[in-house]
Motif scaffolding. Structure first.
Motif, PDB file in Angstrom:
ATOM      1  N   GLY A 259     -25.574 -11.055   7.496  1.00 42.83           N
ATOM      2  CA  GLY A 259     -26.245  -9.764   7.476  1.00 42.83           C
ATOM      3  C   GLY A 259     -25.827  -8.904   6.289  1.00 42.83           C
ATOM      4  O   GLY A 259     -24.777  -9.109   5.678  1.00 42.83           O
ATOM      5  N   ILE A 260     -26.673  -7.933   5.953  1.00 40.85           N
ATOM      6  CA  ILE A 260     -26.385  -6.990   4.874  1.00 40.85           C
ATOM      7  C   ILE A 260     -26.107  -5.629   5.494  1.00 40.85           C
ATOM      8  O   ILE A 260     -26.934  -5.070   6.213  1.00 40.85           O
ATOM      9  CB  ILE A 260     -27.566  -6.878   3.895  1.00 40.85           C
ATOM     10  N   GLN A 261     -24.913  -5.121   5.210  1.00 35.82           N
ATOM     11  CA  GLN A 261     -24.530  -3.786   5.655  1.00 35.82           C
ATOM     12  C   GLN A 261     -24.116  -3.000   4.416  1.00 35.82           C
ATOM     13  O   GLN A 261     -23.116  -3.317   3.776  1.00 35.82           O
ATOM     14  CB  GLN A 261     -23.386  -3.876   6.664  1.00 35.82           C
ATOM     15  N   LEU A 262     -24.894  -1.984   4.081  1.00 32.58           N
ATOM     16  CA  LEU A 262     -24.659  -1.289   2.826  1.00 32.58           C
ATOM     17  C   LEU A 262     -23.283  -0.646   2.761  1.00 32.58           C
ATOM     18  O   LEU A 262     -22.683  -0.560   1.680  1.00 32.58           O
ATOM     19  CB  LEU A 262     -25.732  -0.220   2.607  1.00 32.58           C
ATOM     20  N   ASP A 263     -22.754  -0.189   3.886  1.00 34.98           N
ATOM     21  CA  ASP A 263     -21.429   0.429   3.824  1.00 34.98           C
ATOM     22  C   ASP A 263     -20.374  -0.574   3.382  1.00 34.98           C
ATOM     23  O   ASP A 263     -19.383  -0.209   2.744  1.00 34.98           O
ATOM     24  CB  ASP A 263     -21.061   1.065   5.161  1.00 34.98           C
ATOM     25  N   GLU A 264     -20.593  -1.866   3.678  1.00 34.28           N
ATOM     26  CA  GLU A 264     -19.625  -2.874   3.261  1.00 34.28           C
ATOM     27  C   GLU A 264     -19.718  -3.169   1.764  1.00 34.28           C
ATOM     28  O   GLU A 264     -18.782  -3.729   1.186  1.00 34.28           O
ATOM     29  CB  GLU A 264     -19.801  -4.152   4.069  1.00 34.28           C
ATOM     30  N   ALA A 265     -20.809  -2.800   1.130  1.00 34.15           N
ATOM     31  CA  ALA A 265     -20.885  -2.878  -0.330  1.00 34.15           C
ATOM     32  C   ALA A 265     -20.289  -1.639  -0.982  1.00 34.15           C
ATOM     33  O   ALA A 265     -19.987  -1.657  -2.177  1.00 34.15           O
ATOM     34  CB  ALA A 265     -22.342  -3.046  -0.773  1.00 34.15           C
ATOM     35  N   ALA A 266     -20.122  -0.574  -0.204  1.00 36.99           N
ATOM     36  CA  ALA A 266     -19.612   0.690  -0.747  1.00 36.99           C
ATOM     37  C   ALA A 266     -18.111   0.866  -0.529  1.00 36.99           C
ATOM     38  O   ALA A 266     -17.417   1.447  -1.372  1.00 36.99           O
ATOM     39  CB  ALA A 266     -20.366   1.856  -0.115  1.00 36.99           C
ATOM     40  N   PHE A 267     -17.591   0.376   0.590  1.00 36.27           N
ATOM     41  CA  PHE A 267     -16.185   0.611   0.916  1.00 36.27           C
ATOM     42  C   PHE A 267     -15.219   0.105  -0.160  1.00 36.27           C
ATOM     43  O   PHE A 267     -14.240   0.795  -0.484  1.00 36.27           O
ATOM     44  CB  PHE A 267     -15.846  -0.005   2.267  1.00 36.27           C
TER      45      PHE A 267
ATOM     46  N   GLU B 218     -23.574  -3.412  13.392  1.00 37.13           N
ATOM     47  CA  GLU B 218     -24.159  -4.719  13.115  1.00 37.13           C
ATOM     48  C   GLU B 218     -25.391  -5.016  13.969  1.00 37.13           C
ATOM     49  O   GLU B 218     -25.613  -6.137  14.385  1.00 37.13           O
ATOM     50  CB  GLU B 218     -23.106  -5.825  13.310  1.00 37.13           C
ATOM     51  N   GLU B 219     -26.202  -3.988  14.159  1.00 38.67           N
ATOM     52  CA  GLU B 219     -27.319  -4.180  15.066  1.00 38.67           C
ATOM     53  C   GLU B 219     -28.679  -3.853  14.459  1.00 38.67           C
ATOM     54  O   GLU B 219     -29.535  -4.725  14.388  1.00 38.67           O
ATOM     55  CB  GLU B 219     -27.067  -3.371  16.348  1.00 38.67           C
ATOM     56  N   ASP B 220     -28.903  -2.614  14.030  1.00 35.73           N
ATOM     57  CA  ASP B 220     -30.272  -2.199  13.708  1.00 35.73           C
ATOM     58  C   ASP B 220     -30.445  -1.852  12.235  1.00 35.73           C
ATOM     59  O   ASP B 220     -29.567  -1.270  11.602  1.00 35.73           O
ATOM     60  CB  ASP B 220     -30.664  -0.988  14.559  1.00 35.73           C
ATOM     61  N   ALA B 221     -31.630  -2.177  11.722  1.00 39.57           N
ATOM     62  CA  ALA B 221     -32.006  -1.787  10.365  1.00 39.57           C
ATOM     63  C   ALA B 221     -32.493  -0.345  10.375  1.00 39.57           C
ATOM     64  O   ALA B 221     -33.091   0.132  11.338  1.00 39.57           O
ATOM     65  CB  ALA B 221     -33.101  -2.712   9.837  1.00 39.57           C
ATOM     66  N   GLY B 222     -32.223   0.341   9.282  1.00 38.84           N
ATOM     67  CA  GLY B 222     -32.716   1.707   9.176  1.00 38.84           C
ATOM     68  C   GLY B 222     -31.765   2.579   8.388  1.00 38.84           C
ATOM     69  O   GLY B 222     -30.974   2.110   7.566  1.00 38.84           O
ATOM     70  N   LEU B 223     -31.868   3.866   8.639  1.00 41.62           N
ATOM     71  CA  LEU B 223     -31.079   4.885   7.953  1.00 41.62           C
ATOM     72  C   LEU B 223     -30.071   5.456   8.929  1.00 41.62           C
ATOM     73  O   LEU B 223     -30.448   6.003   9.975  1.00 41.62           O
ATOM     74  CB  LEU B 223     -32.002   5.974   7.422  1.00 41.62           C
ATOM     75  N   ASN B 224     -28.794   5.323   8.595  1.00 41.68           N
ATOM     76  CA  ASN B 224     -27.716   5.691   9.502  1.00 41.68           C
ATOM     77  C   ASN B 224     -26.771   6.637   8.767  1.00 41.68           C
ATOM     78  O   ASN B 224     -26.438   6.427   7.604  1.00 41.68           O
ATOM     79  CB  ASN B 224     -26.986   4.422   9.942  1.00 41.68           C
ATOM     80  N   THR B 225     -26.323   7.676   9.447  1.00 42.43           N
ATOM     81  CA  THR B 225     -25.530   8.708   8.789  1.00 42.43           C
ATOM     82  C   THR B 225     -24.181   8.174   8.305  1.00 42.43           C
ATOM     83  O   THR B 225     -23.702   8.571   7.233  1.00 42.43           O
ATOM     84  CB  THR B 225     -25.316   9.898   9.727  1.00 42.43           C
ATOM     85  N   PHE B 226     -23.544   7.310   9.074  1.00 42.43           N
ATOM     86  CA  PHE B 226     -22.266   6.744   8.625  1.00 42.43           C
ATOM     87  C   PHE B 226     -22.480   5.927   7.353  1.00 42.43           C
ATOM     88  O   PHE B 226     -21.768   6.104   6.357  1.00 42.43           O
ATOM     89  CB  PHE B 226     -21.662   5.874   9.722  1.00 42.43           C
ATOM     90  N   THR B 227     -23.465   5.043   7.389  1.00 44.20           N
ATOM     91  CA  THR B 227     -23.749   4.204   6.229  1.00 44.20           C
ATOM     92  C   THR B 227     -24.069   5.058   5.013  1.00 44.20           C
ATOM     93  O   THR B 227     -23.551   4.820   3.909  1.00 44.20           O
ATOM     94  CB  THR B 227     -24.911   3.257   6.534  1.00 44.20           C
TER      95      THR B 227
ATOM     96  N   ALA C 162     -23.246   8.184   4.414  1.00 45.08           N
ATOM     97  CA  ALA C 162     -22.069   8.929   3.970  1.00 45.08           C
ATOM     98  C   ALA C 162     -21.172   8.057   3.094  1.00 45.08           C
ATOM     99  O   ALA C 162     -20.686   8.485   2.041  1.00 45.08           O
ATOM    100  CB  ALA C 162     -21.293   9.455   5.170  1.00 45.08           C
ATOM    101  N   VAL C 163     -20.954   6.816   3.519  1.00 45.18           N
ATOM    102  CA  VAL C 163     -20.088   5.914   2.761  1.00 45.18           C
ATOM    103  C   VAL C 163     -20.733   5.577   1.415  1.00 45.18           C
ATOM    104  O   VAL C 163     -20.056   5.554   0.373  1.00 45.18           O
ATOM    105  CB  VAL C 163     -19.796   4.642   3.570  1.00 45.18           C
TER     106      VAL C 163
ATOM    107  N   GLN D 272     -18.909  11.181  10.021  1.00 44.91           N
ATOM    108  CA  GLN D 272     -18.463  10.729   8.707  1.00 44.91           C
ATOM    109  C   GLN D 272     -18.951  11.666   7.606  1.00 44.91           C
ATOM    110  O   GLN D 272     -18.322  11.760   6.546  1.00 44.91           O
ATOM    111  CB  GLN D 272     -18.965   9.302   8.446  1.00 44.91           C
ATOM    112  N   LEU D 273     -20.051  12.365   7.837  1.00 47.67           N
ATOM    113  CA  LEU D 273     -20.543  13.332   6.855  1.00 47.67           C
ATOM    114  C   LEU D 273     -19.524  14.438   6.631  1.00 47.67           C
ATOM    115  O   LEU D 273     -19.334  14.910   5.501  1.00 47.67           O
ATOM    116  CB  LEU D 273     -21.869  13.932   7.323  1.00 47.67           C
ATOM    117  N   VAL D 274     -18.864  14.843   7.701  1.00 45.99           N
ATOM    118  CA  VAL D 274     -17.837  15.882   7.594  1.00 45.99           C
ATOM    119  C   VAL D 274     -16.562  15.289   7.013  1.00 45.99           C
ATOM    120  O   VAL D 274     -15.926  15.883   6.128  1.00 45.99           O
ATOM    121  CB  VAL D 274     -17.570  16.504   8.977  1.00 45.99           C
ATOM    122  N   ARG D 275     -16.198  14.125   7.476  1.00 43.82           N
ATOM    123  CA  ARG D 275     -14.955  13.492   7.027  1.00 43.82           C
ATOM    124  C   ARG D 275     -14.940  13.268   5.519  1.00 43.82           C
ATOM    125  O   ARG D 275     -13.915  13.455   4.863  1.00 43.82           O
ATOM    126  CB  ARG D 275     -14.773  12.173   7.756  1.00 43.82           C
ATOM    127  N   PHE D 276     -16.077  12.892   4.953  1.00 47.02           N
ATOM    128  CA  PHE D 276     -16.143  12.619   3.518  1.00 47.02           C
ATOM    129  C   PHE D 276     -16.570  13.830   2.695  1.00 47.02           C
ATOM    130  O   PHE D 276     -16.782  13.717   1.491  1.00 47.02           O
ATOM    131  CB  PHE D 276     -17.096  11.446   3.255  1.00 47.02           C
TER     132      PHE D 276
END
Length: 788
Positions: free
Chosen positions: A374-382, A425-434, A436-437, A532-536
């Protein structure tokens, strides 16, 4: 005499998720061990992802019908030799005896040592019960009781792996008085006691198959479990380790770990107001992180030395894999405690395992071979954020990161903002955590890019940040009205949000881990990812939309347990035990995660409040040995299944990410800000949503609106030509794109003077290809003033 193979029968249970302690030597030995149920569970060798035994436990019996398997008593105490030192003392209690075990790895050879002391009834004897799982499987193992150079040794082999269990008296004489090999579930030692009440079988060998070994001991003995490339080599290591008092290895383990802790952040440098139990957990959590580092592949760490609900199935994988997200979270915690060298190793490992297009595998074996795809954009950013964190501290130590950063950020802009999977690791779309990272990585990674690439990375960050609420927030929904809020962030917005000018609230988003999908629309599903928006530093803690989302999360996802507050991942989550407490089997009911209590603690810090109650809650959710679980039980107790409110479930334990979160939470409390908030991100946004000044239309993420006065950039992933016109294809022109260092091909459109109500019509073709056969319309809209 050989044991004859037989059927399945009754066999000892294996609870691979239930870890009380994990540990390893700090020396060159490549061996990791786990304690669960008061016995040794898996031992890993020569890498942290290859379990070589299922468990090493003990039976106590009198040879006349009385016998007890001690792990089934669940009446034991577990104690570390010192805080944060994985040398373990275990005492099992019974009316007729106490069995004390001290467990420590050898520091310079691949051997696990166990000191056995049985007190009480003098007619009783201890029996060591060993289940080999060489190569990570119970299949094809061969076991034997042999005389090796005049010593009785229990050993096993499978392929290139061998193990040997030797025993010595306090005077270092041979301690095994009898031994037996058998097939699990048919004629192994446990079955002998179960059927006959005593050790009556003494088969010399068994296999190939799922085998077990049994050895009779005196009331005082030291066991050495050695591992090697053959049974002979393992036996040599085991016997070598027995040629000195147990106390010597025990003391070296204590001193080595004490030195390691002293090089980082000693507990005496943490705030004096922290209760002792929190400081003890801090040391334990650093021990857990250090104990999950691999030695063959320095810098790599598996997500957990456990298999969720591992007592219900045979599976090597479990969490014995590397997730880039978890890895960077853990490396950040190591950096927080001053383990900079270990963080360097993780960065180097990530440099070596980055794919050519810039992303990392969803998860992988330690050697870098991908497992899930699977492709998880946050894992390309971390990984970019890890490099930036080291860079901000002038601690890159000569590691060249520019190429890695360029390729990673190129992947983000060529793929995002929609991710194929969220962090769960479940749904495609736009996620605030992803998001933010990714936004943080674009900003924090920009200084490592050439000037033109830097400008585009920052433009993408600003664009995604400015549009974030348009994509992921809803307002005036039935849920908002029921809970008395104006609007809130949704769990995952579908990809259609990019072109619908707002989040399509009524689309149904599947919940894939429930036996029956509840059919909830997007607007009825919330999570805690928005924190995560606040944390970062992308949003303020008191932003009205953040406050409203916190309120909903507390109403719908928060659980008050006897250990303290905890949160579910998202609405209708199914990843957890069923209502009756039976194990997750692909479906279930989601439970509360201590990790999320830590994430909420970071929000409290950003809001100017003390997270101490949440820190305390995390500690009280840990096992007796200080292992933080993936999930805690949040329903009525089910004693028959060992489930109690606020206590660990059968999910993974320890979850290394949760330990990393705990460490960072304590450090963040001292700093009065999140430790892992990138300084460059904070300096750019300071919690404020930026004004939208540029819209970036991409072939994979086409925008449908352009606020009046905004610049417009058109982007393709390959060289090509855009045909565009105004107001229904008037004033048509064709223009070729220009290559850009971030891997896109761009065309700038002079749109600043277009008034609201007008439109831009666009189509394109790639080089040497036909027109795509689709027209896109970008409506020029009146500029809105951001709320809040």
């Amino acid at each position: 005499m050989s044991a004859a193979p037989g059927g399945p029968g009754i066999a000892p249970t294996w609870c691979s998720s239930d870890k009380e302690i994990v540990g390893c030597p700090l020396g060159p030995a490549r061996l990791w061990f786990t304690i669960g149920g008061g016995i040794v569970n898996e031992v890993y060798y020569p890498r942290v992802d290859i379990p070589q035994i299922r468990d090493l436990g003990f039976i106590v019996g009198d040879g006349a019908g009385f016998w007890v398997e001690v792990k089934r008593l669940w009446k034991h105490d577990v104690e570390l030799a010192d805080g944060g030192v994985p040398a373990v003392k275990i005492v099992h209690h019974h009316a007729r005896f106490e069995l004390m075990l001290r467990v420590t790895p050898g520091d310079d050879r691949d051997v696990l040592l166990i000191e056995v002391t049985l007190s009480g009834d003098p007619t009783l004897k201890p029996y060591a019960l060993l289940a080999p799982h060489l190569g990570g499987t119970g299949h094809g193992n061969r076991a034997a009781v042999v005389s090796y150079r005049g010593r009785r040794v229990l050993w096993a082999e499978q392929g290139p792996f061998g193990l040997a269990l030797a025993a010595a008296t306090p005077a270092q004489a041979d301690a095994f008085t009898r031994g037996a090999a058998g097939y699990v579930g048919e004629n192994d030692g446990w079955q002998d006691f179960f059927r006959n009440g005593a050790m009556t079988w003494e088969f010399d060998e068994a296999g190939p198959g799922n085998v077990a070994l049994l050895g009779e001991l005196p009331q005082q003995a030291v066991l050495a479990l050695g591992f090697g490339s053959s049974a002979d080599s393992a036996a040599t290591l085991a016997l070598t380790a027995l040629a000195e008092p147990f106390e010597a290895s025990w003391s070296r383990q204590r001193m080595a770990w004490g030195r390691w802790h002293a090089t980082g952040t000693p507990v005496d440098r943490l705030p004096a107001d922290l209760p002792a139990e929190l400081l003890t957990q801090f040391r334990t959590s650093t021990m857990v992180l250090c104990s999950h580092r691999d030695k063959t592949y320095p810098g790599a760490m598996v997500a957990s030395l456990s298999v969720p609900w591992g007592n219900t199935h045979e599976e090597r994988e479990g969490y014995h894999l590397v997730w880039p997200r978890d890895l960077v979270e853990c490396a950040g915690a190591l950096l927080a405690v001053g383990a900079t060298h270990e963080a360097h190793n993780t960065l180097r490992y990530l440099l070596a395992t980055q794919n050519a297009d810039g992303h990392w595998n969803q998860n992988q074996w330690l050697g870098g071979k991908g497992y899930w795809s699977g492709i998880q954009l946050d894992e390309a950013a971390f990984p970019v954020l890890l490099a930036a964190a080291l860079g901000e501290r002038d601690a890159l130590a000569g590691i060249a990161v520019a190429d890695m950063v360029r390729r990673a950020l190129s992947f983000l802009v060529r793929t995002g903002p929609v991710s194929d999977q969220d962090r769960w690791e479940e749904d495609a779309g736009l996620n605030t955590f992803t998001l933010a990272v990714c936004i943080a990585a674009l900003v924090a990674g920009a200084p490592y890019l050439p000037a033109d690439a830097r400008d585009l990375a920052l433009a993408f960050a600003d664009y995604w940040n400015a549009r974030l609420e348009d994509w992921t927030a809803v307002a005036d929904t039935p849920l908002a009205k029921r809970c008395g809020v104006a609007g809130y962030y949704v769990r995952v917005a579908p990809p259609e949000a990019l072109t619908d000018r707002c989040c399509p609230r009524d689309l149904v988003l599947a919940v894939k881990n429930r036996a029956t999908d509840p059919g909830l629309p997007v607007s009825e599903q919330i999570g805690v990812d928005f924190l995560q928006l606040v944390r970062f530093g992308l949003r303020r803690a008191d932003d009205p939309l953040i406050l409203a989302s916190v309120r909903l999360a507390d109403v719908l996802l928060k659980v008050d347990t006897p250990s303290g507050p905890c949160w579910h991942r998202y609405s209708a989550d199914g990843y957890g035990e069923h209502e009756d407490g039976s194990a997750y089997d692909g479906t279930g009911r989601g439970r509360a995660w201590p990790l999320l209590t830590g994430e909420r603690g970071h929000y409290e810090i950003a809001a100017g409040r003390d997270p101490l109650p949440l820190i305390t809650a995390m500690v009280r959710m840990a096992s007796a040995g200080g292992m933080l679980p993936e999930q805690v039980w949040d329903a009525a107790p089910i004693p028959a299944r060992g489930l109690a409110p606020g206590r660990p479930t059968g999910g993974a334990m320890p979850l290394v990410w949760a330990h990393a979160e705990y460490i960072k939470l304590l450090i963040s409390r001292s700093l009065k800000r999140p430790f892992d908030r990138p300084e460059s991100v904070w300096q750019r946004y300071r919690g404020e949503r930026p004004a939208l000044r540029r819209v970036i239309w991409c072939e994979h993420a086409p925008a449908s609106s352009l606020p009046q006065g905004c610049a417009l950039t058109l982007a393709l992933r390959e060289p090509g030509t855009f045909r565009w016109g105004l107001d229904g294809w008037q004033d048509v022109r064709e223009q070729e794109t220009s290559a850009h260092p971030l891997g896109l091909h761009l065309l700038e459109i002079d749109s600043a003077r277009l008034a609201a109500g007008r439109s831009i019509d666009v189509t394109f073709r790639r080089a040497a290809s036909d027109w795509v056969g689709r027209d896109y319309r970008i409506a020029v809209t009146a500029r809105r003033v951001p709320s809040g």
